[in-house]
Design an enzyme around this catalytic site. Structure first.
Site, PDB file in Angstrom:
ATOM      1  N   ASP A  43       0.832  -1.202   0.000  1.00 19.07           N
ATOM      2  CA  ASP A  43       0.000   0.000   0.000  1.00 19.07           C
ATOM      3  C   ASP A  43       0.864   1.249   0.000  1.00 19.07           C
ATOM      4  OD1 ASP A  43      -2.144  -1.579  -0.012  1.00 19.07           O
ATOM      5  OD2 ASP A  43      -2.882  -1.055   2.000  1.00 19.07           O
ATOM      6  N   ASP A  45       3.885   1.650  -1.254  1.00 17.33           N
ATOM      7  CA  ASP A  45       4.446   1.889  -2.590  1.00 17.33           C
ATOM      8  C   ASP A  45       3.379   2.430  -3.533  1.00 17.33           C
ATOM      9  OD1 ASP A  45       6.894   1.132  -1.812  1.00 17.33           O
ATOM     10  OD2 ASP A  45       6.839  -0.882  -2.705  1.00 17.33           O
ATOM     11  N   TYR A  46       2.185   1.869  -3.392  1.00 16.26           N
ATOM     12  CA  TYR A  46       1.072   2.319  -4.232  1.00 16.26           C
ATOM     13  C   TYR A  46       0.805   3.804  -3.977  1.00 16.26           C
ATOM     14  CZ  TYR A  46      -3.682   2.562  -6.124  1.00 16.26           C
ATOM     15  OH  TYR A  46      -4.804   2.908  -6.832  1.00 16.26           O
ATOM     16  N   LEU A  93     -33.284   7.552 -18.593  1.00 13.72           N
ATOM     17  CA  LEU A  93     -34.338   8.503 -18.928  1.00 13.72           C
ATOM     18  C   LEU A  93     -33.876   9.432 -20.034  1.00 13.72           C
ATOM     19  CD1 LEU A  93     -35.302   9.537 -15.287  1.00 13.72           C
ATOM     20  CD2 LEU A  93     -36.737   8.239 -16.855  1.00 13.72           C
ATOM     21  N   GLU A 126     -40.672  14.722  -9.301  1.00 18.60           N
ATOM     22  CA  GLU A 126     -39.886  14.420  -8.101  1.00 18.60           C
ATOM     23  C   GLU A 126     -38.416  14.708  -8.385  1.00 18.60           C
ATOM     24  OE1 GLU A 126     -39.376   9.913  -7.703  1.00 18.60           O
ATOM     25  OE2 GLU A 126     -40.928  10.076  -9.215  1.00 18.60           O
ATOM     26  N   LYS A 128     -34.534  14.404  -9.093  1.00 19.78           N
ATOM     27  CA  LYS A 128     -33.670  13.372  -9.662  1.00 19.78           C
ATOM     28  C   LYS A 128     -32.438  13.295  -8.773  1.00 19.78           C
ATOM     29  CE  LYS A 128     -31.741  11.799 -14.023  1.00 19.78           C
ATOM     30  NZ  LYS A 128     -30.361  11.531 -13.658  1.00 19.78           N
ATOM     31  N   ASP A 130     -28.890  12.407  -7.422  1.00 19.68           N
ATOM     32  CA  ASP A 130     -27.616  12.159  -8.100  1.00 19.68           C
ATOM     33  C   ASP A 130     -26.820  11.097  -7.349  1.00 19.68           C
ATOM     34  OD1 ASP A 130     -25.665  12.388  -9.940  1.00 19.68           O
ATOM     35  OD2 ASP A 130     -24.999  14.389  -9.361  1.00 19.68           O
ATOM     36  N   ARG A 149     -27.238  -1.299 -11.476  1.00 19.99           N
ATOM     37  CA  ARG A 149     -27.841  -1.197 -12.793  1.00 19.99           C
ATOM     38  C   ARG A 149     -26.960  -1.846 -13.867  1.00 19.99           C
ATOM     39  NH1 ARG A 149     -27.585   2.805 -16.841  1.00 19.99           N
ATOM     40  NH2 ARG A 149     -29.413   2.729 -18.160  1.00 19.99           N
ATOM     41  N   TYR A 237     -38.044   4.791  -5.737  1.00 18.85           N
ATOM     42  CA  TYR A 237     -38.891   5.551  -6.651  1.00 18.85           C
ATOM     43  C   TYR A 237     -39.483   4.721  -7.786  1.00 18.85           C
ATOM     44  CZ  TYR A 237     -34.343   5.844  -9.008  1.00 18.85           C
ATOM     45  OH  TYR A 237     -33.138   5.539  -9.553  1.00 18.85           O
ATOM     46  N   LYS A 325     -33.347  18.427 -16.615  1.00 18.16           N
ATOM     47  CA  LYS A 325     -32.065  18.671 -15.947  1.00 18.16           C
ATOM     48  C   LYS A 325     -31.938  20.136 -15.523  1.00 18.16           C
ATOM     49  CE  LYS A 325     -29.561  15.142 -15.918  1.00 18.16           C
ATOM     50  NZ  LYS A 325     -28.624  14.826 -16.904  1.00 18.16           N
ATOM     51  N   CYS A 430      -1.703  13.882 -38.893  1.00 20.78           N
ATOM     52  CA  CYS A 430      -2.090  13.161 -37.682  1.00 20.78           C
ATOM     53  C   CYS A 430      -0.933  13.188 -36.690  1.00 20.78           C
ATOM     54  CB  CYS A 430      -2.445  11.721 -38.033  1.00 20.78           C
ATOM     55  SG  CYS A 430      -2.715  10.695 -36.586  1.00 20.78           S
ATOM     56  N   CYS A 433       0.426   9.343 -36.301  1.00 16.59           N
ATOM     57  CA  CYS A 433       1.088   8.541 -37.326  1.00 16.59           C
ATOM     58  C   CYS A 433       1.648   9.397 -38.458  1.00 16.59           C
ATOM     59  CB  CYS A 433       0.131   7.482 -37.889  1.00 16.59           C
ATOM     60  SG  CYS A 433      -1.166   8.157 -38.938  1.00 16.59           S
ATOM     61  N   CYS A 448      -7.667  11.667 -39.683  1.00 15.75           N
ATOM     62  CA  CYS A 448      -6.417  11.040 -40.091  1.00 15.75           C
ATOM     63  C   CYS A 448      -6.729  10.050 -41.199  1.00 15.75           C
ATOM     64  CB  CYS A 448      -5.821  10.326 -38.887  1.00 15.75           C
ATOM     65  SG  CYS A 448      -4.597   9.090 -39.305  1.00 15.75           S
ATOM     66  N   CYS A 454      -2.605   3.704 -38.543  1.00 18.81           N
ATOM     67  CA  CYS A 454      -2.484   4.706 -37.488  1.00 18.81           C
ATOM     68  C   CYS A 454      -2.664   4.022 -36.136  1.00 18.81           C
ATOM     69  CB  CYS A 454      -3.534   5.797 -37.659  1.00 18.81           C
ATOM     70  SG  CYS A 454      -3.545   6.962 -36.288  1.00 18.81           S
TER      71      CYS A 454
HETATM   72  S1  IVH Z   1     -37.055   6.719 -12.661  1.00 16.82           S
HETATM   73  C1  IVH Z   1     -37.521   3.888 -16.314  1.00 16.82           C
HETATM   74  N1  IVH Z   1     -36.793   8.475 -10.753  1.00 16.82           N
HETATM   75  O1  IVH Z   1     -31.785   8.634 -13.086  1.00 16.82           O
HETATM   76  C2  IVH Z   1     -36.961   4.999 -15.528  1.00 16.82           C
HETATM   77  N2  IVH Z   1     -34.828   7.740 -11.840  1.00 16.82           N
HETATM   78  O2  IVH Z   1     -31.333   8.988 -15.952  1.00 16.82           O
HETATM   79  C3  IVH Z   1     -36.569   4.607 -14.142  1.00 16.82           C
HETATM   80  N3  IVH Z   1     -32.762   8.675 -10.944  1.00 16.82           N
HETATM   81  O3  IVH Z   1     -30.990   5.316 -13.834  1.00 16.82           O
HETATM   82  C4  IVH Z   1     -35.879   5.690 -13.437  1.00 16.82           C
HETATM   83  N4  IVH Z   1     -33.706   9.914  -9.376  1.00 16.82           N
HETATM   84  O4  IVH Z   1     -30.492   6.156 -11.481  1.00 16.82           O
HETATM   85  C5  IVH Z   1     -36.162   7.738 -11.670  1.00 16.82           C
HETATM   86  N5  IVH Z   1     -36.703   9.982  -8.994  1.00 16.82           N
HETATM   87  C6  IVH Z   1     -36.085   9.258  -9.910  1.00 16.82           C
HETATM   88  C7  IVH Z   1     -34.693   9.268 -10.039  1.00 16.82           C
HETATM   89  C8  IVH Z   1     -34.099   8.495 -11.034  1.00 16.82           C
HETATM   90  C9  IVH Z   1     -32.558   9.535  -9.929  1.00 16.82           C
HETATM   91  C10 IVH Z   1     -31.709   8.114 -11.782  1.00 16.82           C
HETATM   92  C11 IVH Z   1     -31.735   6.611 -11.945  1.00 16.82           C
HETATM   93  C12 IVH Z   1     -31.808   6.371 -13.419  1.00 16.82           C
HETATM   94  C13 IVH Z   1     -31.323   7.661 -13.974  1.00 16.82           C
HETATM   95  C14 IVH Z   1     -31.891   7.880 -15.358  1.00 16.82           C
END
Ligand code: IVH
Length: 708
Positions: A43, A45-46, A93, A126, A128, A130, A149, A237, A325, A430, A433, A448, A454
Site C-alpha cells: 500500500d 508503494d502504491y 431517462l 420528483e 432526480k 444524483d 444497474r 422511486y 435537468k 495526424c 502517425c 487522419c 495509425c
Molecule cells: S425513474 C424507467 N426516478 O436517473 C426509468 N430515476 O437517468 C426509471 N434517478 O438510472 C428511473 N432519481 O439512477 C427515476 N426519482 C427518480 C430518479 C431516477 C434519480 C436516476 C436513476 C436512473 C437515472 C436515469
C-alpha cells in the site's frame, strides 16, 4: 523508487514520460489488487506512486492525462462481483433541458395517446437524485438480492453490501407481493461525504471528487465491512419484476413503497398541468442548495400506470417519463494547452488542458473544444459563434459542465487575453502517425487518413471492440488491450482470439508470465475470450466500430438482415447511391444515406474487409437476433397500417406492433404480410387486394394481438 528524479528537476518531456509510466504502473497495480492470484505492491508503494503522479500533475497541470490515475476513485472492477441479469431491464431517462423541451414532451405524450391538448393528464414530479440506482429483490417479503444497474440488462450482485444500508429493509413491513423488485437511488448525504473525505485524508487514503463517486465507490466494495462503515442512504422511486400489481398510479406506488418500509422523496408532487410541472421544477430548484443531498434535475412521470403501459418504451428510455435537468454549471479558468486526440474513426479531437478549476463540485482540468471551426469561432456553415471570438492558448475561458457529459469550453474573455497569444493552428497531419489529416466537404471534423496503420485509430478500435456493448470480454478492459497493442500482441480484433494459441500454455512467451498476470488470471482471460466466440449478430456489427453505427443502428441492421452471411452479402452487393441492395439498406429503420455509405465503404475497403474476415473466422457462432416476442402471431411479419385507426393513434399502433416483433412498413409491397385498414383506406388497400395480401380491420387486428 530511489532512482526517481525529483519532481522539481523534471523538464516537460521527462514529466510527460513519467506520467505515462505512472499511469501504467498504477493501472497495473489496480488490476493486480483486484485479481486474486496476482502479486501486489505494498500500500505504501502504491500511495507513493499516486503521490508522485499528483505532484507532477500539480507542477505541469497541462500534461495531466485524460486517463489520469488521480481521477480514478476506488471503484472495484466488475470482475469482483457476480453478474445478475435483470428480468425487467433498468432503463435510463430521456433528458429535457428547457421548458420548451418539457412542453414538447407532454405534447408528444398526448399525441401518442390521442388525447386533446387540454385533456387532463396527471404527471408526478420528483427530484432526480444524483446517486446510483439499485434494484432490490424481495421474495416472500424478505430481501434476497440487490443488484446495481450495470448496463441496464446485467448488473452486479451487491447484496451483502446493500444489507449494510440502514434505509434498506431486510424484511418488508406489511402485506407485500410474493415477488417484488424495489428500485431506487443509493446516495451519500453532504455531511457524510465531507466527514468521509476528512477521515480518508487523515488516514492518507484517497478522497472522492463528489458524493456520487463516494456512493458508487462505497457500494462497490468487495468487503461489505467497508461499505458498512460508509454512511449510504436510499430513496425508493420505482419497481421492476412483481408478482402482482403494486398500485394503479405512480403516486399510489410511492405511497405503497413507503408503507412497505422505504424512504420516498418528500418533494414528490402530482401535477395536473404542464404549468404545474414547471412550477414544481422551479420550487425544487430553489431548494436545491439547501437540500442535504445532490440532485441534478426533476423527473416527470405519467401518473396513470395504465397509460404508462400504453406509452411503453423506446430502445432504452420510457415514453412515459423524462428528466428535466438543471442548467449546467460554469467556471472561468486559464487554457494552458490544446492537445489533439485521435479517435477510432480517425477524428482529430482538440482537448483543452485547463488550469484545474472546480465546476459544480468537480475539479475539471480537461475539456473538449469540439473541432477546428469551434476553436476558430465559427459553426459548420461558417457563421460566427461566440460573436466570432477564437480560442487561444493562454486565454481565460469559461468551462461548462452538465451532468455526466464531458466538460466543454463555452466562452472566452478577450479582455484577459495575453498580448502574445496567437491563433491556434489546427494540425493537418495526424499527431500519432503523421498521415495527412483531411476534411471531407461537409464534415466538421478533420480525420487522419492513416486507417489501420495509425496506431491511435487501431488502439481506439480495439478499445471499442472490447467495450461493454460490444464484445465485453471479462478481464479485457481498455487499459489491457492498449498494453497488448503496444507490445504487438494484439493489433486487430482477430488477434484477441488468437491470444491463447500464441501466448497460452506451451508457448515460449506466455501471458501468465507478463507483469500483473498469473496462471489463474491468464486461464480466466482465455476462458472469457473463448466464451465470446459465440456472439449476437447485433453486438458483432456494433463492435466493428463503423462510423455512425451505434448500438441501436447495429441492432436494427441485425434484425433487417437476420444473419451475418446475409449482411455481408448485402454489403458486397451494394453500390453507394444506386441499385436494389442500396435501396434495401436504406429501407432499414433509422438508416439514412450517411450511415449506409459508411457501412458499404467500410466493407468494400480491402484491408478492413480482410481484418473483418479474419475476425469472423475466429468466431464459433454468430447468433441471429431473436424475433422479439416470438410467440406473438405477428412476430417477424411485415405490417402496413392504412386509413383511420379509431382505438389508438398510428404511433401507438406502430409501437405495439413492433413490441410484438412485427416490422411496420409505410407502403404495401410483395414483402407485406398483413394490411390493417381503417375507414378511408385508399390506394394501399387497393394495392393489397391486387397483390392478394391479407387485409383486416382494426378490431380484427386488436383481437389478433390479444388487445381487444
Ligand atoms: S425513474 C424507467 N426516478 O436517473 C426509468 N430515476 O437517468 C426509471 N434517478 O438510472 C428511473 N432519481 O439512477 C427515476 N426519482 C427518480 C430518479 C431516477 C434519480 C436516476 C436513476 C436512473 C437515472 C436515469
Amino acid at each position: 523508487m530511489s532512482k526517481d528524479v525529483a519532481v522539481a528537476d523534471l523538464d516537460e518531456a521527462a514529466a510527460r514520460a513519467e506520467l505515462t509510466r505512472l499511469a501504467r504502473e498504477i493501472g497495473r497495480a489496480n488490476a493486480a489488487y483486484h485479481g486474486a492470484d496476482a502479486p501486489e505492491i505494498s500500500d505504501a508503494d502504491y500511495d507513493a506512486l499516486k503521490r508522485r503522479n499528483a505532484e507532477i500533475e500539480a507542477r505541469f497541470p497541462h500534461l495531466k492525462r485524460t486517463d489520469s490515475p488521480s481521477d480514478q476513485v476506488g471503484v472495484a472492477p466488475a470482475e469482483g462481483f457476480e453478474k445478475v441479469r435483470h428480468d425487467v431491464p433498468m432503463l435510463s431517462l430521456g433528458n429535457a433541458f428547457t421548458d420548451e423541451d418539457v412542453v414538447d414532451f407532454m405534447r408528444g405524450v398526448r399525441k401518442f395517446l390521442g388525447l386533446a391538448e387540454d385533456a387532463p393528464l396527471d404527471v408526478t414530479a420528483e427530484p432526480k437524485i444524483d446517486g446510483l440506482s439499485l434494484s432490490l429483490r424481495y421474495e416472500g417479503g424478505r430481501l434476497v438480492r440487490a443488484a446495481t444497474r450495470g448496463d441496464g440488462t446485467e448488473g452486479e450482485n451487491v447484496t451483502a453490501n446493500a444489507r449494510t444500508i440502514a434505509d434498506i429493509p431486510h424484511a418488508l413491513t406489511g402485506p407485500a407481493p410474493e415477488v417484488l423488485e424495489v428500485r431506487g437511488e443509493v446516495y451519500m448525504a453532504h455531511d457524510d461525504f465531507a466527514a468521509l473525505n476528512a477521515r480518508q485524508a487523515a488516514a492518507g487514503e484517497r478522497t472522492f471528487a463528489n458524493p456520487r463517486n463516494a456512493a458508487a465507490g462505497s457500494l462497490r466494495q468487495l468487503d461489505p465491512a467497508v461499505t458498512a462503515a460508509r454512511p449510504l442512504r436510499f430513496f425508493a422511486y420505482a419497481w421492476g419484476a412483481h408478482s402482482e400489481p403494486v398500485a394503479e398510479t405512480q403516486s399510489g406506488a410511492l405511497a405503497r413503497l413507503a408503507q412497505l418500509g422505504f424512504r420516498v422523496n418528500p418533494l414528490t408532487k402530482t401535477c395536473p398541468t404542464t404549468d404545474d410541472m414547471l412550477a414544481h421544477y422551479r420550487a425544487i430548484e430553489a431548494q436545491r442548495a439547501t437540500l442535504p443531498y445532490d440532485i441534478d434535475g426533476v423527473v416527470y412521470k405519467v401518473d396513470d400506470l395504465g397509460l404508462q403501459r400504453r406509452l411503453g418504451y423506446r430502445s432504452t428510455t420510457p415514453r412515459w417519463a423524462i428528466a428535466h435537468k438543471f442548467p449546467a454549471q460554469l467556471a472561468w479558468t486559464r487554457l494552458e494547452a490544446i492537445d489533439i486526440q485521435v479517435g477510432r474513426t480517425g477524428a482529430l479531437s482538440p482537448v483543452a488542458r485547463l488550469h484545474p478549476v472546480t465546476v459544480g463540485g468537480v475539479v475539471v482540468s480537461n475539456a473538449t473544444l469540439h473541432n477546428e471551426d469551434y476553436i476558430a469561432g465559427r459553426d459548420a456553415s461558417g457563421n460566427p459563434i461566440r460573436g466570432g471570438k477564437d480560442i487561444r492558448v493562454g486565454d481565460w475561458v469559461q468551462v461548462y459542465r452538465a451532468g455526466d457529459v464531458i466538460p466543454k469550453v463555452a466562452d472566452v474573455d478577450l479582455s484577459k487575453r495575453p498580448a502574445d497569444a496567437v491563433p491556434y493552428v489546427f494540425p493537418t497531419a495526424c499527431p500519432e502517425c503523421g498521415s495527412y489529416a483531411i476534411r471531407e466537404p461537409g464534415d466538421a471534423v478533420r480525420r487522419c487518413t492513416g486507417g489501420l496503420v495509425c496506431p491511435a485509430q487501431a488502439v481506439e478500435k480495439l478499445k471499442h471492440f472490447v467495450s461493454r456493448a460490444a464484445f465485453d470480454i471479462d478481464g479485457l478492459g481498455a487499459k489491457i488491450v492498449e498494453e497488448l497493442y503496444q507490445d504487438g500482441w494484439v493489433r486487430e480484433p482477430a488477434d484477441i482470439f488468437a491470444l491463447e494459441a500464441r501466448y497460452g500454455p506451451g508457448n515460449l512467451t506466455q501471458l501468465k508470465n507478463r507483469e500483473g498476470w498469473g496462471e489463474k488470471s491468464a486461464a480466466k482471460l482465455f476462458a472469457a475470450i473463448d466464451e465470446r466466440r459465440t456472439i449476437p449478430l447485433a453486438r458483432l456489427i456494433f463492435a466493428l466500430g463503423i462510423r455512425h453505427v451505434g448500438e441501436v443502428v447495429a441492432a436494427t441492421i441485425a434484425r433487417h438482415y437476420g444473419t451475418w452471411e446475409a449482411f455481408l452479402a448485402a454489403m458486397d452487393a451494394a453500390e453507394v447511391g444506386q441499385g436494389a441492395a442500396w435501396e434495401d439498406l436504406l429501407n432499414t429503420d433509422g438508416v439514412g444515406a450517411v450511415i449506409a455509405r459508411a457501412l458499404v465503404t467500410t466493407v468494400h475497403q480491402e484491408a478492413e474487409r480482410a481484418s473483418i474476415d479474419r475476425l469472423a473466422a475466429q468466431l464459433r457462432e454468430i447468433v441471429p437476433p431473436q424475433a422479439q416476442a416470438s410467440d406473438s402471431p405477428v412476430a417477424g411479419k411485415t405490417v402496413v397500417f392504412t386509413g383511420t385507426l379509431e382505438k389508438m393513434t398510428r404511433a401507438e399502433a406502430k409501437a405495439r406492433a413492433e413490441a410484438l416483433g412485427a416490422k411496420v412498413a409505410g407502403s404495401v409491397s410483395a414483402k407485406t404480410d398483413l394490411v390493417v385498414a381503417g375507414p378511408g383506406a385508399g390506394s394501399k388497400a387497393a394495392k393489397a387486394a391486387e397483390l392478394g395480401i391479407e387485409t383486416i380491420d382494426e378490431d380484427a387486428w386488436l383481437a389478433l394481438i390479444g388487445a381487444a
